[in-house]
Write a protein that holds these residues in place. Structure first.
Motif, PDB file in Angstrom:
ATOM      1  N   TRP A   1      -6.853   2.763  -4.879  1.00 44.55           N
ATOM      2  CA  TRP A   1      -6.268   3.222  -3.618  1.00 44.55           C
ATOM      3  C   TRP A   1      -7.313   3.237  -2.507  1.00 44.55           C
ATOM      4  O   TRP A   1      -7.051   2.797  -1.386  1.00 44.55           O
ATOM      5  CB  TRP A   1      -5.678   4.626  -3.797  1.00 44.55           C
ATOM      6  CG  TRP A   1      -4.937   5.120  -2.590  1.00 44.55           C
ATOM      7  CD1 TRP A   1      -3.610   4.958  -2.322  1.00 44.55           C
ATOM      8  CD2 TRP A   1      -5.496   5.855  -1.486  1.00 44.55           C
ATOM      9  NE1 TRP A   1      -3.295   5.540  -1.112  1.00 44.55           N
ATOM     10  CE2 TRP A   1      -4.433   6.088  -0.582  1.00 44.55           C
ATOM     11  CE3 TRP A   1      -6.764   6.317  -1.183  1.00 44.55           C
ATOM     12  CZ2 TRP A   1      -4.627   6.782   0.616  1.00 44.55           C
ATOM     13  CZ3 TRP A   1      -6.955   6.998   0.005  1.00 44.55           C
ATOM     14  CH2 TRP A   1      -5.891   7.235   0.889  1.00 44.55           C
TER      15      TRP A   1
ATOM     16  N   PHE B   1       0.804  -1.221   0.000  1.00 48.71           N
ATOM     17  CA  PHE B   1       0.000   0.000   0.000  1.00 48.71           C
ATOM     18  C   PHE B   1       0.843   1.279   0.000  1.00 48.71           C
ATOM     19  O   PHE B   1       0.549   2.199  -0.782  1.00 48.71           O
ATOM     20  CB  PHE B   1      -0.962  -0.004   1.189  1.00 48.71           C
ATOM     21  CG  PHE B   1      -1.922   1.144   1.202  1.00 48.71           C
ATOM     22  CD1 PHE B   1      -2.976   1.202   0.311  1.00 48.71           C
ATOM     23  CD2 PHE B   1      -1.767   2.186   2.112  1.00 48.71           C
ATOM     24  CE1 PHE B   1      -3.871   2.268   0.318  1.00 48.71           C
ATOM     25  CE2 PHE B   1      -2.650   3.254   2.122  1.00 48.71           C
ATOM     26  CZ  PHE B   1      -3.700   3.293   1.226  1.00 48.71           C
TER      27      PHE B   1
ATOM     28  N   TYR C   1      -8.125  -0.421  -1.431  1.00 49.29           N
ATOM     29  CA  TYR C   1      -7.085  -1.018  -0.596  1.00 49.29           C
ATOM     30  C   TYR C   1      -7.005  -0.342   0.771  1.00 49.29           C
ATOM     31  O   TYR C   1      -6.739  -1.004   1.782  1.00 49.29           O
ATOM     32  CB  TYR C   1      -5.741  -0.963  -1.313  1.00 49.29           C
ATOM     33  CG  TYR C   1      -5.584  -2.046  -2.347  1.00 49.29           C
ATOM     34  CD1 TYR C   1      -5.634  -3.385  -1.974  1.00 49.29           C
ATOM     35  CD2 TYR C   1      -5.392  -1.737  -3.687  1.00 49.29           C
ATOM     36  CE1 TYR C   1      -5.499  -4.392  -2.918  1.00 49.29           C
ATOM     37  CE2 TYR C   1      -5.254  -2.738  -4.637  1.00 49.29           C
ATOM     38  CZ  TYR C   1      -5.316  -4.061  -4.243  1.00 49.29           C
ATOM     39  OH  TYR C   1      -5.189  -5.056  -5.191  1.00 49.29           O
TER      40      TYR C   1
END
Length: 333
Positions: A282, A247, A285
Motif C-alpha cells: 500500500w 488503489f 503504490y
C-alpha cells in the motif's frame, strides 16, 4: 459435502482456460511481430526537419522516412490479433465457469485458498486487459499480458492446487466475500498496471537512447522491443489510470481485513507477516501515485516504483505464504 462431478468440471475448465490463454498469447504475438508494430508512430525516430533558409521553401526531411510495411501483411496479422481477443474471451469465460463450478462443488465462495485467489486475480487481469485493449489501440501488446497470466494460472493449477472442499473455520465468515474478493480484484488490476509499467520503461529507455544518438536499429532485447511499442506518453497514462483505479480497491481490502481481524482475533492490526507486506504494498503504490504527480519524479522513476509495488504483491502472495508462518496461512499448503 463436495460435489465430485462439479469439481472435475472445474478442473477441466481450468485446463481449457489455460489453453485458450496460450492460444491468445500466440495470436497477439503474431500481430506484434508482423502487424501493428509496423505502423506505430515512433516519435523518437521521427526525421528531423530543415528549412531552406532564404529560399522560402517548405520544410524537408533531413533523413528519409522508413518504408511503410505492405498493407496485406498488416491486414493478415490483424486477423491473428482478433483471433487472440476471441481466444482470451473464451479463456475468461472458461475460467469464470471454472470458479463457479468449484464454488458450487464446495458450497462456498471460490476464493478461499491460494489457488482460487490467484485464479480470480488472473481472470480479473484478463478482463481488465480486454477492456483496455477495446478502448485503446494496444491490442497487439496482449502477448505481454497473456504470458504472466498463463504462468500464474499454470502455477496455480499445479503447485498451488488443492481439492475443492469446505473452508477452514477461521475463513468461514461473510468478510471472506468482501476482503478476499477485493484483494484479488486489485491484484488483477495491478497485474496489468505492472506489465504496462515495464513496457513504458522499455519505450522510454528506447526514446532516450535514440535521442542520445544511438541508431534506431541498435541490437539488444530491451532496445528492440522498445522501438515497436506505442508512444511512452500513452503507456504512462494507461499505467497511471489503472493504478489510480486499483488503489482505492486495495485500500478498501486492507480496511476490511483489519475489521475482520478485530472480529476474529480481537485486534485490528497485529503486524502479522501478510498484514505487514500488505501495508508495504500500500505504501509503495501510494508513493507511486504521489511521485507521478511530483515534478522530477513523473516518468520512469514513478514507473519503477509501480513495478516495485507489484513485486511486493508477489512477495506477499508467494514468498510469505510459503516461507513464513502466520495467521493468514492458507489451508492445504
Amino acid at each position: 459435502m463436495t460435489d465430485a462431478q462439479l469439481a472435475d468440471l472445474s478442473n477441466t475448465l481450468l485446463v481449457v482456460a489455460i489453453l485458450a490463454y496460450t492460444v491468445a498469447m500466440f495470436g497477439y504475438a503474431i500481430e506484434f511481430a508482423f502487424g501493428r508494430k509496423g505502423v506505430v508512430a515512433s516519435r523518437a525516430e521521427a526525421p528531423a526537419k530543415r528549412v531552406l533558409v532564404g529560399a522560402g521553401g517548405p520544410e524537408q526531411d533531413e533523413t528519409p522516412s522508413p518504408p511503410a510495411p505492405p498493407a496485406p501483411t498488416v491486414g493478415r496479422a490483424a486477423w491473428f490479433g482478433r483471433f487472440g481477443v476471441m481466444a482470451a474471451v473464451v479463456g475468461a469465460l472458461a475460467q469464470v465457469g471454472c470458479l463457479a463450478a468449484r464454488g458450487f462443488a464446495a458450497g462456498r465462495v471460490p476464493w478461499g485458498n491460494m489457488y482460487e485467489f490467484v485464479s480470480v486475480a488472473c481472470v480479473v487481469g484478463t478482463i481488465t486487459w480486454l477492456v483496455v485493449s477495446a478502448r485503446r489501440p494496444v491490442r497487439y501488446l496482449g502477448m505481454f499480458v497473456m504470458l504472466p497470466v498463463v504462468l500464474l494460472l499454470g502455477l496455480a493449477g499445479t503447485v498451488l492446487y488443492v481439492d475443492a472442499g469446505p473452508l477452514m473455520p477461521a475463513l468461514n465468515s461473510y468478510w471472506l466475500w468482501i476482503h478476499v474478493s477485493t484483494a484479488s480484484i486489485s491484484v488483477g488490476i495491478y497485474l496489468i498496471g505492472g506489465v504496462l509499467s515495464v513496457l513504458y520503461l522499455l519505450r522510454e529507455g528506447y526514446d532516450r537512447r535514440v535521442a542520445a544518438g544511438r541508431p534506431a536499429n541498435a541490437p539488444g532485447f530491451g532496445f528492440g522491443v522498445g522501438r515497436h511499442l506505442p508512444a511512452a506518453e500513452g503507456l504512462e497514462r494507461m499505467t497511471f489510470r489503472l493504478h489510480a483505479f486499483g488503489f482505492p480497491i486495495w485500500t478498501f481490502a486492507i480496511i476490511c481485513g483489519a475489521i475482520w481481524a478485530e472480529a476474529a482475533w480481537s485486534r485490528y492490526w497485529g503486524w502479522d507477516p501478510k498484514e505487514t507486506w500488505a501495508f508495504i504494498s500500500w505504501v509503495v503504490y501510494a508513493a507511486y501515485l504521489h511521485a507521478r504527480a511530483t515534478t522530477g519524479w513523473r516518468g520512469p522513476r514513478a514507473a519503477a516504483i509501480a513495478v516495485l509495488g507489484f513485486v511486493t504483491m508477489m512477495i506477499n502472495l508467494y514468498v510469505i505464504n510459503f516461507a513464513v508462518s502466520g495467521l493468514h496461512s492458507y489451508s492445504g499448503l
